[in-house]
Design a protein around this motif. Structure first.
Motif, PDB file in Angstrom:
ATOM      1  N   TYR A  80       0.830  -1.198   0.000  1.00 48.60           N
ATOM      2  CA  TYR A  80       0.000   0.000   0.000  1.00 48.60           C
ATOM      3  C   TYR A  80       0.868   1.254   0.000  1.00 48.60           C
ATOM      4  CZ  TYR A  80      -3.579  -3.323   1.391  1.00 48.60           C
ATOM      5  OH  TYR A  80      -4.435  -4.394   1.427  1.00 48.60           O
ATOM      6  N   ALA A  81       0.350   2.315  -0.606  1.00 45.96           N
ATOM      7  CA  ALA A  81       1.078   3.590  -0.673  1.00 45.96           C
ATOM      8  C   ALA A  81       1.222   4.215   0.706  1.00 45.96           C
ATOM      9  CB  ALA A  81       0.328   4.557  -1.588  1.00 45.96           C
ATOM     10  N   VAL A  82       2.339   4.903   0.904  1.00 49.03           N
ATOM     11  CA  VAL A  82       2.535   5.751   2.077  1.00 49.03           C
ATOM     12  C   VAL A  82       1.971   7.112   1.676  1.00 49.03           C
ATOM     13  CG1 VAL A  82       4.209   6.789   3.648  1.00 49.03           C
ATOM     14  CG2 VAL A  82       4.617   4.495   2.722  1.00 49.03           C
ATOM     15  N   ASN A  83       0.881   7.528   2.309  1.00 51.53           N
ATOM     16  CA  ASN A  83       0.196   8.756   1.907  1.00 51.53           C
ATOM     17  C   ASN A  83       0.674  10.003   2.638  1.00 51.53           C
ATOM     18  OD1 ASN A  83      -1.435   7.494   0.031  1.00 51.53           O
ATOM     19  ND2 ASN A  83      -3.072   7.109   1.494  1.00 51.53           N
ATOM     20  N   SER A  84       1.208   9.837   3.833  1.00 52.42           N
ATOM     21  CA  SER A  84       1.535  11.003   4.639  1.00 52.42           C
ATOM     22  C   SER A  84       2.638  10.659   5.634  1.00 52.42           C
ATOM     23  CB  SER A  84       0.270  11.448   5.388  1.00 52.42           C
ATOM     24  OG  SER A  84       0.520  12.471   6.301  1.00 52.42           O
ATOM     25  N   ILE A  85       3.499  11.636   5.882  1.00 51.70           N
ATOM     26  CA  ILE A  85       4.546  11.529   6.903  1.00 51.70           C
ATOM     27  C   ILE A  85       4.556  12.843   7.671  1.00 51.70           C
ATOM     28  CG2 ILE A  85       7.001  11.241   7.373  1.00 51.70           C
ATOM     29  CD1 ILE A  85       7.270   9.872   4.632  1.00 51.70           C
ATOM     30  N   ASP A  86       4.599  12.756   9.009  1.00 52.44           N
ATOM     31  CA  ASP A  86       4.642  13.974   9.808  1.00 52.44           C
ATOM     32  C   ASP A  86       5.488  13.727  11.053  1.00 52.44           C
ATOM     33  OD1 ASP A  86       3.781  16.722  10.165  1.00 52.44           O
ATOM     34  OD2 ASP A  86       2.594  16.001  11.858  1.00 52.44           O
ATOM     35  N   PHE A  87       6.369  14.680  11.374  1.00 54.07           N
ATOM     36  CA  PHE A  87       7.226  14.565  12.546  1.00 54.07           C
ATOM     37  C   PHE A  87       6.515  15.062  13.802  1.00 54.07           C
ATOM     38  CE2 PHE A  87      10.658  14.111   9.511  1.00 54.07           C
ATOM     39  CZ  PHE A  87      11.501  13.227  10.166  1.00 54.07           C
ATOM     40  N   PHE A  94       8.299  10.126  14.140  1.00 56.99           N
ATOM     41  CA  PHE A  94       7.376  10.503  13.077  1.00 56.99           C
ATOM     42  C   PHE A  94       6.272   9.465  12.898  1.00 56.99           C
ATOM     43  CE2 PHE A  94      10.713   8.071  11.046  1.00 56.99           C
ATOM     44  CZ  PHE A  94      10.070   7.301  10.088  1.00 56.99           C
ATOM     45  N   ALA A  95       5.238   9.890  12.193  1.00 56.63           N
ATOM     46  CA  ALA A  95       4.111   9.018  11.878  1.00 56.63           C
ATOM     47  C   ALA A  95       4.023   8.851  10.376  1.00 56.63           C
ATOM     48  CB  ALA A  95       2.810   9.616  12.395  1.00 56.63           C
ATOM     49  N   THR A  96       3.628   7.655   9.940  1.00 62.43           N
ATOM     50  CA  THR A  96       3.288   7.434   8.540  1.00 62.43           C
ATOM     51  C   THR A  96       1.837   6.960   8.494  1.00 62.43           C
ATOM     52  OG1 THR A  96       3.992   5.101   8.540  1.00 62.43           O
ATOM     53  CG2 THR A  96       5.627   6.761   7.862  1.00 62.43           C
ATOM     54  N   THR A  97       1.142   7.334   7.423  1.00 59.38           N
ATOM     55  CA  THR A  97      -0.203   6.818   7.180  1.00 59.38           C
ATOM     56  C   THR A  97      -0.224   6.234   5.780  1.00 59.38           C
ATOM     57  OG1 THR A  97      -1.086   8.887   6.275  1.00 59.38           O
ATOM     58  CG2 THR A  97      -1.222   8.586   8.664  1.00 59.38           C
ATOM     59  N   ARG A 119      -6.077  -0.751  12.159  1.00 60.40           N
ATOM     60  CA  ARG A 119      -6.412  -0.233  10.833  1.00 60.40           C
ATOM     61  C   ARG A 119      -7.839   0.293  10.760  1.00 60.40           C
ATOM     62  NH1 ARG A 119      -3.256  -3.350   6.243  1.00 60.40           N
ATOM     63  NH2 ARG A 119      -1.412  -3.800   7.459  1.00 60.40           N
ATOM     64  N   CYS A 120      -8.010   1.288   9.905  1.00 55.18           N
ATOM     65  CA  CYS A 120      -9.332   1.815   9.586  1.00 55.18           C
ATOM     66  C   CYS A 120      -9.874   1.050   8.379  1.00 55.18           C
ATOM     67  CB  CYS A 120      -9.234   3.303   9.256  1.00 55.18           C
ATOM     68  SG  CYS A 120      -8.599   4.307  10.606  1.00 55.18           S
ATOM     69  N   SER A 121     -11.148   1.225   8.106  1.00 52.93           N
ATOM     70  CA  SER A 121     -11.764   0.502   6.994  1.00 52.93           C
ATOM     71  C   SER A 121     -11.442   1.110   5.632  1.00 52.93           C
ATOM     72  CB  SER A 121     -13.286   0.450   7.190  1.00 52.93           C
ATOM     73  OG  SER A 121     -13.801   1.771   7.259  1.00 52.93           O
ATOM     74  N   LEU A 122     -10.950   2.325   5.603  1.00 51.65           N
ATOM     75  CA  LEU A 122     -10.573   3.015   4.364  1.00 51.65           C
ATOM     76  C   LEU A 122      -9.148   3.536   4.501  1.00 51.65           C
ATOM     77  CD1 LEU A 122     -13.774   5.150   3.668  1.00 51.65           C
ATOM     78  CD2 LEU A 122     -12.944   3.231   2.314  1.00 51.65           C
ATOM     79  N   PRO A 123      -8.534   3.957   3.403  1.00 54.27           N
ATOM     80  CA  PRO A 123      -7.192   4.541   3.472  1.00 54.27           C
ATOM     81  C   PRO A 123      -7.156   5.789   4.353  1.00 54.27           C
ATOM     82  CG  PRO A 123      -7.763   4.021   1.217  1.00 54.27           C
ATOM     83  CD  PRO A 123      -9.007   3.836   2.016  1.00 54.27           C
ATOM     84  N   ILE A 124      -5.984   6.080   4.878  1.00 56.42           N
ATOM     85  CA  ILE A 124      -5.756   7.345   5.579  1.00 56.42           C
ATOM     86  C   ILE A 124      -4.993   8.224   4.596  1.00 56.42           C
ATOM     87  CG2 ILE A 124      -4.686   8.496   7.532  1.00 56.42           C
ATOM     88  CD1 ILE A 124      -5.040   5.887   9.111  1.00 56.42           C
ATOM     89  N   SER A 125      -5.648   9.284   4.163  1.00 53.29           N
ATOM     90  CA  SER A 125      -5.088  10.089   3.077  1.00 53.29           C
ATOM     91  C   SER A 125      -4.110  11.159   3.556  1.00 53.29           C
ATOM     92  CB  SER A 125      -6.208  10.726   2.261  1.00 53.29           C
ATOM     93  OG  SER A 125      -7.074  11.447   3.112  1.00 53.29           O
ATOM     94  N   CYS A 126      -4.268  11.666   4.776  1.00 51.07           N
ATOM     95  CA  CYS A 126      -3.319  12.652   5.291  1.00 51.07           C
ATOM     96  C   CYS A 126      -3.402  12.691   6.816  1.00 51.07           C
ATOM     97  CB  CYS A 126      -3.560  14.033   4.696  1.00 51.07           C
ATOM     98  SG  CYS A 126      -5.151  14.737   5.117  1.00 51.07           S
ATOM     99  N   ALA A 139      -7.129  11.891   8.380  1.00 52.97           N
ATOM    100  CA  ALA A 139      -8.316  11.850   7.527  1.00 52.97           C
ATOM    101  C   ALA A 139      -8.469  10.463   6.928  1.00 52.97           C
ATOM    102  CB  ALA A 139      -8.209  12.893   6.418  1.00 52.97           C
ATOM    103  N   VAL A 140      -9.622   9.862   7.151  1.00 54.44           N
ATOM    104  CA  VAL A 140      -9.945   8.557   6.581  1.00 54.44           C
ATOM    105  C   VAL A 140     -10.862   8.822   5.400  1.00 54.44           C
ATOM    106  CG1 VAL A 140     -11.019   6.316   7.013  1.00 54.44           C
ATOM    107  CG2 VAL A 140      -9.742   7.457   8.838  1.00 54.44           C
ATOM    108  N   SER A 141     -10.399   8.446   4.214  1.00 58.99           N
ATOM    109  CA  SER A 141     -11.179   8.709   3.005  1.00 58.99           C
ATOM    110  C   SER A 141     -10.618   7.896   1.849  1.00 58.99           C
ATOM    111  CB  SER A 141     -11.124  10.198   2.644  1.00 58.99           C
ATOM    112  OG  SER A 141      -9.809  10.586   2.322  1.00 58.99           O
ATOM    113  N   TYR A 142     -11.385   7.807   0.790  1.00 52.81           N
ATOM    114  CA  TYR A 142     -10.892   7.127  -0.397  1.00 52.81           C
ATOM    115  C   TYR A 142      -9.746   7.947  -0.972  1.00 52.81           C
ATOM    116  CZ  TYR A 142     -10.779   4.430  -4.647  1.00 52.81           C
ATOM    117  OH  TYR A 142     -10.362   3.620  -5.674  1.00 52.81           O
TER     118      TYR A 142
END
Length: 183
Positions: A80-87, A94-97, A119-126, A139-142
C-alpha cells in the motif's frame, strides 16, 4: 525546504537563498513519490512512495552513511502507498499513514516502529500532529489508489479522526547503555 517533483526528483532549497537550488537528487525509492517531510533539525528528510516504503535521507554528504529505506504499510503480499509523513514536534519521531488504513509511529534514529495502530476501513489520506504533539489528527477517506472504478461515495464516507497520543507511543525508547564483557 525539500520538494519532491515528477520522475522521482527531489530538490533541496536553503531558505536563506530560496531562489537557488541547494541540491538535486533522484529518490532512492524505485516508484512514484507520494509524500515528503523534513527532519525537525533540517539535516535531512523522509520520502514516502506508492511502493509502501520510506527513505530516510540526509542532506550533507558526510551524513550519507546514515541513509536507509524501510518497508511499511504492507499486509502479506499486499503493498500500500505511504500517503503522509509527519514529525512529532517534541520528540523528533514521526508518523506514517497509508492506503492500508493504518498509521504507525516510528523512530528513525533507532530504526524501529514505536507503535502500530489498528487499521481503519478506508485509506488514511493525510495526517498531522498538533503544535505540541498531544493530538494526532488523520483523515480517513478514499485516496484513489484503486482508481475511480472502486470509488463508491455511498459507502466510502470521509472522516476526520483525532488520537490523543501517549508519550510511550511517540517518544523514542531510551538507548541501552549496558555492555557485555567476554570472559
Amino acid at each position: 525546504m525539500v520538494v519532491a517533483t515528477a520522475d522521482r526528483h527531489i530538490i533541496v532549497y536553503n531558505l536563506a537563498s530560496p531562489q537557488t537550488e541547494y541540491k538535486r537528487v533522484i529518490s532512492p525509492l524505485k516508484y512514484q513519490t507520494r509524500c515528503v517531510a523534513t527532519f525537525p533539525d533540517r539535516s535531512g528528510y523522509l520520502v514516502g512512495s506508492i511502493e509502501g516504503r520510506v527513505a530516510v535521507q540526509h542532506v550533507e554528504e558526510s551524513q550519507q552513511p546514515k541513509n536507509f529505506t524501510f518497508k511499511c504499510h504492507r499486509d502479506g503480499n499486499d503493498i500500500y502507498a505511504v500517503n503522509s509523513i509527519d514529525f512529532h514536534p517534541q520528540f523528533g519521531t514521526f508518523a506514517t499513514t497509508g492506503s492500508d488504513g493504518a498509521y504507525n509511529f516510528w523512530d528513525k534514529d533507532s530504526k524501529q516502529r514505536l507503535k502500530a495502530m489498528q487499521r481503519c476501513s478506508l485509506p488514511i489520506s493525510c495526517s498531522a500532529f498538533n503544535h505540541d504533539g498531544t493530538i494526532f489528527g488523520y483523515a480517513v477517506s478514499y485516496d484513489w489508489s484503486k482508481g475511480a472504478e472502486n470509488h463508491n461515495p455511498a459507502v466510502n464516507k470521509n472522516y476526520l479522526l483525532l488520537h490523543a497520543t501517549q508519550e510511550n507511543e511517540v517518544k523514542a525508547k531510551a538507548k541501552s547503555t549496558t555492555t557485555t564483557t567476554r570472559r
